[in-house]
Write a protein that holds these residues in place. Structure first.
Motif, PDB file in Angstrom:
ATOM      1  N   SER A 289     -53.507  32.056  42.766  1.00  0.00           N
ATOM      2  CA  SER A 289     -52.988  33.383  43.130  1.00  0.00           C
ATOM      3  C   SER A 289     -53.682  34.488  42.355  1.00  0.00           C
ATOM      4  O   SER A 289     -54.034  35.530  42.902  1.00  0.00           O
ATOM      5  N   ASN A 293     -58.007  37.195  46.024  1.00  0.00           N
ATOM      6  CA  ASN A 293     -57.591  38.532  46.464  1.00  0.00           C
ATOM      7  C   ASN A 293     -56.711  38.493  47.701  1.00  0.00           C
ATOM      8  O   ASN A 293     -55.810  39.329  47.858  1.00  0.00           O
ATOM      9  N   LYS A 296     -53.214  37.451  46.626  1.00  0.00           N
ATOM     10  CA  LYS A 296     -52.597  38.561  45.908  1.00  0.00           C
ATOM     11  C   LYS A 296     -52.230  39.693  46.859  1.00  0.00           C
ATOM     12  O   LYS A 296     -51.169  40.318  46.721  1.00  0.00           O
ATOM     13  N   GLY A 297     -53.089  39.965  47.840  1.00  0.00           N
ATOM     14  CA  GLY A 297     -52.783  41.010  48.815  1.00  0.00           C
ATOM     15  C   GLY A 297     -51.575  40.671  49.651  1.00  0.00           C
ATOM     16  O   GLY A 297     -50.720  41.522  49.922  1.00  0.00           O
ATOM     17  N   SER A 298     -51.460  39.411  50.056  1.00  0.00           N
ATOM     18  CA  SER A 298     -50.308  38.978  50.838  1.00  0.00           C
ATOM     19  C   SER A 298     -49.029  39.082  50.016  1.00  0.00           C
ATOM     20  O   SER A 298     -47.983  39.520  50.519  1.00  0.00           O
ATOM     21  N   LEU A 299     -49.111  38.702  48.736  1.00  0.00           N
ATOM     22  CA  LEU A 299     -47.937  38.773  47.871  1.00  0.00           C
ATOM     23  C   LEU A 299     -47.514  40.222  47.621  1.00  0.00           C
ATOM     24  O   LEU A 299     -46.325  40.552  47.667  1.00  0.00           O
ATOM     25  N   ARG A 300     -48.491  41.124  47.390  1.00  0.00           N
ATOM     26  CA  ARG A 300     -48.166  42.540  47.179  1.00  0.00           C
ATOM     27  C   ARG A 300     -47.524  43.142  48.418  1.00  0.00           C
ATOM     28  O   ARG A 300     -46.582  43.926  48.335  1.00  0.00           O
ATOM     29  N   LYS A 301     -48.039  42.764  49.587  1.00  0.00           N
ATOM     30  CA  LYS A 301     -47.478  43.259  50.835  1.00  0.00           C
ATOM     31  C   LYS A 301     -46.032  42.806  51.005  1.00  0.00           C
ATOM     32  O   LYS A 301     -45.154  43.588  51.403  1.00  0.00           O
ATOM     33  N   TYR A 302     -45.801  41.542  50.668  1.00  0.00           N
ATOM     34  CA  TYR A 302     -44.447  40.990  50.786  1.00  0.00           C
ATOM     35  C   TYR A 302     -43.487  41.692  49.826  1.00  0.00           C
ATOM     36  O   TYR A 302     -42.382  42.078  50.206  1.00  0.00           O
ATOM     37  N   VAL A 303     -43.917  41.855  48.571  1.00  0.00           N
ATOM     38  CA  VAL A 303     -43.056  42.503  47.575  1.00  0.00           C
ATOM     39  C   VAL A 303     -42.761  43.938  47.970  1.00  0.00           C
ATOM     40  O   VAL A 303     -41.622  44.418  47.869  1.00  0.00           O
ATOM     41  N   ALA A 304     -43.786  44.670  48.450  1.00  0.00           N
ATOM     42  CA  ALA A 304     -43.589  46.065  48.831  1.00  0.00           C
ATOM     43  C   ALA A 304     -42.640  46.189  50.016  1.00  0.00           C
ATOM     44  O   ALA A 304     -41.775  47.082  50.051  1.00  0.00           O
ATOM     45  N   CYS A 321     -43.437  41.429  57.526  1.00  0.00           N
ATOM     46  CA  CYS A 321     -44.543  41.988  56.746  1.00  0.00           C
ATOM     47  C   CYS A 321     -45.864  41.324  57.106  1.00  0.00           C
ATOM     48  O   CYS A 321     -46.870  41.988  57.334  1.00  0.00           O
TER      49      CYS A 321
END
Length: 328
Positions: A289, A293, A296-304, A321
């Motif tokens: 993770s 990238n 990490k991008g998928s995780l940031r999108k999910y968290v946001a 998302c």
């Protein structure tokens, strides 16, 4: 104890004693195991839901996370029950199933890591031919082969280990059933089985390791020929994460399964076994993770997207998302 098989089962002495220091260590190990479940579960969820992660590389990574999850669930509940409730006994069948599942998952992970190294070789050395050389059909075959070869090794070693007669005390100085440890309780000559186990380890550990080293040797040669500094850095970042997983996993596995019985120490075996069965599964999703990238991008999108939602809506939110991300 009467000579013969320990039909009543075995007693696992466990990893910890009931002291304050060992209680702290137990809580720490339990926290590591929970983080492993959370990390691998989240990675599986992201790969399954995000359309941008629907690629052979991430399909192989999802299988690695699945194997790590199953490994933790095979070990930790038994260890926790033994420490908290004193349930240290395990039946012969339960011991056999533990050996089978652990060797299936461990052997499968060996070949899966080799498949992942081939995937990285194709992606870096032959990027234009990647859809052909690493097709979904080949990815499925590599995944099935990893599971089947691991299961074959697990079944053979579990059956061979439990075929011995156990005439010594039925106490296992370990926190789970492991074939090399169980051999210490066997009466009679186990030399033939130790040779058989050594051959299995060569096939299951050293052959995939050689394939991995060849793949990364070719990758290193290709990376050094790259003119773009950015492309070189990206290739090194991707491959270094994989090599970190390989080093952690193979180092511990070779230490446990390829040493002669005479040089074994119960304490060292328990510490190393805890590392590769509990700690390494936690590190795998973190390594991939933090160095990937797209993950990490998928995780940031999910968290946001899910920041304002309740936990019961998290799965629906993730689906919305990631689908939105695939449409963009």
């Amino acid at each position: 104890m009467d000579k013969g098989n320990a039909t009543a089962g075995f007693i696992l002495l466990g990893l910890f004693n009931h002291t304050r220091a060992h209680l702290v260590l137990f809580v720490l190990v339990l926290a590591v195991a929970l983080n492993s479940v959370a990390g691998n579960g989240l990675l599986l969820l992201l790969i399954h839901q995000d359309r941008r992660l629907h690629a052979p590389m991430y399909a192989l990574l999802s299988q690695l996370s699945l194997m790590d999850l199953m490994q933790v669930f095979t070990i930790v509940p038994q260890m926790a029950a033994a420490y908290l409730m004193g349930k240290k006994s395990i039946s012969v069948a339960g011991c056999g199933f533990q050996i089978f599942f652990l060797l299936t998952l461990g052997g499968g992970e060996c070949f899966l890591l080799a498949a992942m190294s081939y995937d990285r070789y194709v992606a870096i050395c032959h990027p234009l031919r990647y859809p052909v050389l690493m097709s979904w059909r080949l990815c499925l075959r590599l995944t099935l082969a990893s599971w089947l070869l691991g299961a074959a090794d697990g079944a053979m070693q579990a059956a061979a280990t439990l075929s011995f007669r156990f005439c010594r005390r039925n106490e296992i100085d370990h926190f789970f059933c492991e074939a090399p440890v169980l051999l210490r309780l066997a009466c009679g000559n186990t030399a033939a089985f130790e040779i058989f186990m050594y051959v299995c380890c060569v096939l299951m550990l050293l052959v995939p390791l050689c394939l991995i080293l060849v793949s990364y040797g070719l990758i290193l040669a290709a990376v050094l020929r790259m003119r773009s500094t950015e492309a070189r850095k990206k290739a090194f970042a991707t491959c270094s994460s994989h090599l970190a997983v390989v080093g952690l996993f193979y180092g511990a596995a070779i230490f446990i399964y390829m040493r002669p019985t005479s040089s074994r120490s119960a304490t060292h075996d328990k510490v190393v076994s805890a590392f590769y069965t509990i700690v390494t599964p936690m590190l795998n999703p973190l390594i991939y993770s933090l160095r990937n990238n797209e993950v990490k991008g998928s995780l940031r999108k999910y968290v946001a997207c899910c920041a304002v939602r309740t936990s019961k809506d998290a799965l629906v939110c993730l689906d919305l998302c990631t689908n939105r991300k695939g449409i963009q």
